[in-house]
Design a protein around this motif. Structure first.
Motif, PDB file in Angstrom:
ATOM      1  N   THR A   2       0.844  -1.173   0.000  1.00 51.08           N
ATOM      2  CA  THR A   2       0.000   0.000   0.000  1.00 51.08           C
ATOM      3  C   THR A   2       0.888   1.234   0.000  1.00 51.08           C
ATOM      4  OG1 THR A   2      -1.663  -1.180   1.307  1.00 51.08           O
ATOM      5  CG2 THR A   2      -1.865   1.196   1.184  1.00 51.08           C
ATOM      6  N   ARG A   4       1.476   5.530  -0.798  1.00 52.45           N
ATOM      7  CA  ARG A   4       0.753   6.784  -0.752  1.00 52.45           C
ATOM      8  C   ARG A   4       0.461   7.264  -2.163  1.00 52.45           C
ATOM      9  NH1 ARG A   4       4.159   9.503   2.008  1.00 52.45           N
ATOM     10  NH2 ARG A   4       4.951  10.892   0.374  1.00 52.45           N
ATOM     11  N   LYS A   5      -0.722   7.764  -2.369  1.00 52.21           N
ATOM     12  CA  LYS A   5      -1.148   8.251  -3.674  1.00 52.21           C
ATOM     13  C   LYS A   5      -0.303   9.461  -4.068  1.00 52.21           C
ATOM     14  CE  LYS A   5      -5.324   9.938  -6.001  1.00 52.21           C
ATOM     15  NZ  LYS A   5      -6.770  10.253  -5.799  1.00 52.21           N
ATOM     16  N   ASP A   6       0.174   9.457  -5.292  1.00 49.76           N
ATOM     17  CA  ASP A   6       1.002  10.560  -5.780  1.00 49.76           C
ATOM     18  C   ASP A   6       0.270  11.890  -5.643  1.00 49.76           C
ATOM     19  OD1 ASP A   6       3.077   8.890  -6.413  1.00 49.76           O
ATOM     20  OD2 ASP A   6       2.560   8.733  -8.547  1.00 49.76           O
ATOM     21  N   ALA A   8      -0.953  13.301  -3.090  1.00 56.34           N
ATOM     22  CA  ALA A   8      -1.960  13.412  -2.037  1.00 56.34           C
ATOM     23  C   ALA A   8      -1.375  14.062  -0.786  1.00 56.34           C
ATOM     24  CB  ALA A   8      -2.516  12.034  -1.683  1.00 56.34           C
ATOM     25  N   TRP A  81      -1.058   8.936   6.475  1.00 59.73           N
ATOM     26  CA  TRP A  81      -2.066   9.200   5.461  1.00 59.73           C
ATOM     27  C   TRP A  81      -3.095   8.087   5.480  1.00 59.73           C
ATOM     28  CZ3 TRP A  81       2.584   6.941   4.532  1.00 59.73           C
ATOM     29  CH2 TRP A  81       2.607   5.773   3.762  1.00 59.73           C
ATOM     30  N   GLY A  83      -4.835   5.053   3.743  1.00 55.57           N
ATOM     31  CA  GLY A  83      -4.540   4.100   2.692  1.00 55.57           C
ATOM     32  C   GLY A  83      -5.776   3.487   2.063  1.00 55.57           C
ATOM     33  N   THR A 145      -6.551   8.498  -1.240  1.00 55.74           N
ATOM     34  CA  THR A 145      -6.525   7.115  -1.710  1.00 55.74           C
ATOM     35  C   THR A 145      -7.618   6.872  -2.736  1.00 55.74           C
ATOM     36  OG1 THR A 145      -6.751   4.793  -1.008  1.00 55.74           O
ATOM     37  CG2 THR A 145      -7.987   6.427   0.244  1.00 55.74           C
ATOM     38  N   ASP A 146      -7.388   5.907  -3.603  1.00 57.73           N
ATOM     39  CA  ASP A 146      -8.410   5.480  -4.560  1.00 57.73           C
ATOM     40  C   ASP A 146      -9.174   4.259  -4.060  1.00 57.73           C
ATOM     41  OD1 ASP A 146      -7.749   7.494  -6.405  1.00 57.73           O
ATOM     42  OD2 ASP A 146      -6.118   6.283  -7.244  1.00 57.73           O
ATOM     43  N   GLU A 147      -8.822   3.734  -2.876  1.00 54.78           N
ATOM     44  CA  GLU A 147      -9.511   2.572  -2.299  1.00 54.78           C
ATOM     45  C   GLU A 147     -10.602   3.072  -1.364  1.00 54.78           C
ATOM     46  OE1 GLU A 147      -7.139  -0.696  -0.869  1.00 54.78           O
ATOM     47  OE2 GLU A 147      -5.385   0.022  -1.955  1.00 54.78           O
TER      48      GLU A 147
END
Length: 272
Positions: A2, A4-6, A8, A81, A83, A145-147
């Protein structure tokens, strides 16, 4: 892993290892890591826009991947952050990187230390019921996050075996009033103190990268006796912290596993 989203947003801060959190080998104990995670979470939420709208959270699970232990003396930096999340709960990631130092008590150079953690947080009402995360908080968290369809799945066996089915005898773990917070909840770090008591007999599990997973299943209130049941299965220690039920039987308050991370597993964090 998992990650970290770029781009974010995330929380970052610097802390310092304190001597109250280390063992005789200068290693930061698991209960020390748990205290750091609480401090980071409190410091993080205090500066958010939803400190007033969503102030009450409980932890259902904590996962600690010790890639390389923190030691004393050290400074360390954290990044925190989201996840993954759903409408009522989140997986909050904390990445910890140390910078080791030396002094008269620990003069030899040591690895810097690297720990990856994940915690399953549930948003609560003031009366203690699970609550939908506010729109304000959702706006902040969903951007990380995209989840967005996080579901609970246990990582430890929640039901303890019978005492007759394990080789090690049950033992008592004594709680103190200082283990409880103002809301009469057993402090998360206090659970890991029971784990550290057991790991004294399993030092090999701490020799290399290892993962500790604790899942909190029932509340523990002041005055509750704790019975520890445990078993060793290869490179994994399983523990159950048991409390009395109304009928006099013992039920699981928390289920714990501490295991070596196999060499074939990529070092990092695999949450589910």
């Amino acid at each position: 892993m998992t990650v970290r989203k770029d781009g974010a947003q995330f929380y970052a801060a610097d802390y310092r290892v304190r001597t109250g959190d280390i063992d005789q080998e200068m290693r930061v104990r698991l209960d020390g890591v748990a205290r750091y995670l609480q401090d980071v979470a409190n410091d993080n939420i205090a500066i958010t826009d939803f400190a007033d709208t969503d102030p009450f959270w409980i932890i259902r699970r904590t996962v600690i991947d010790v890639i390389e232990p923190l030691t004393w003396p050290s400074d360390f930096e954290v990044e925190r952050w989201c996840g993954a999340l759903s409408t009522r709960w989140t997986d909050m990631r904390v990445s910890i990187h140390g910078t080791s130092q030396t002094n008269r008590f620990n003069p030899d150079p040591r690895p810097n230390g690297h720990i990856e953690t994940n915690a399953f947080w549930i948003n609560m009402t003031e009366s203690g019921m699970p609550a939908r995360i506010s729109d304000t908080a959702m706006t902040t968290l969903t951007a990380m996050t995209d989840e967005h369809r996080l579901r609970w799945k246990a990582m430890n066996p929640g039901v303890a075996p019978e005492a007759s089915e394990v080789a090690l005898p049950d033992r008592e773990h004594v709680l103190r009033i200082t283990d409880f917070d103002p809301f009469r909840h057993l402090n998360n770090a206090a659970y890991f103190e029971a784990v550290e008591d057991e790991l004294v007999d399993h030092p090999d599990l701490l020799d290399g990268p290892h993962r500790a997973v604790i899942e909190y299943l029932r509340p523990v209130t002041p005055g509750t006796p704790i019975t520890v049941r445990r078993t060793r299965d290869g490179d994994c220690l399983l523990m159950w912290l048991l409390i009395p039920a109304d009928d006099g039987s013992l039920v699981t308050a928390a289920a714990v596993s501490v295991a070596k991370i196999p060499p074939t597993t990529p070092l990092g964090f695999t949450a589910r």
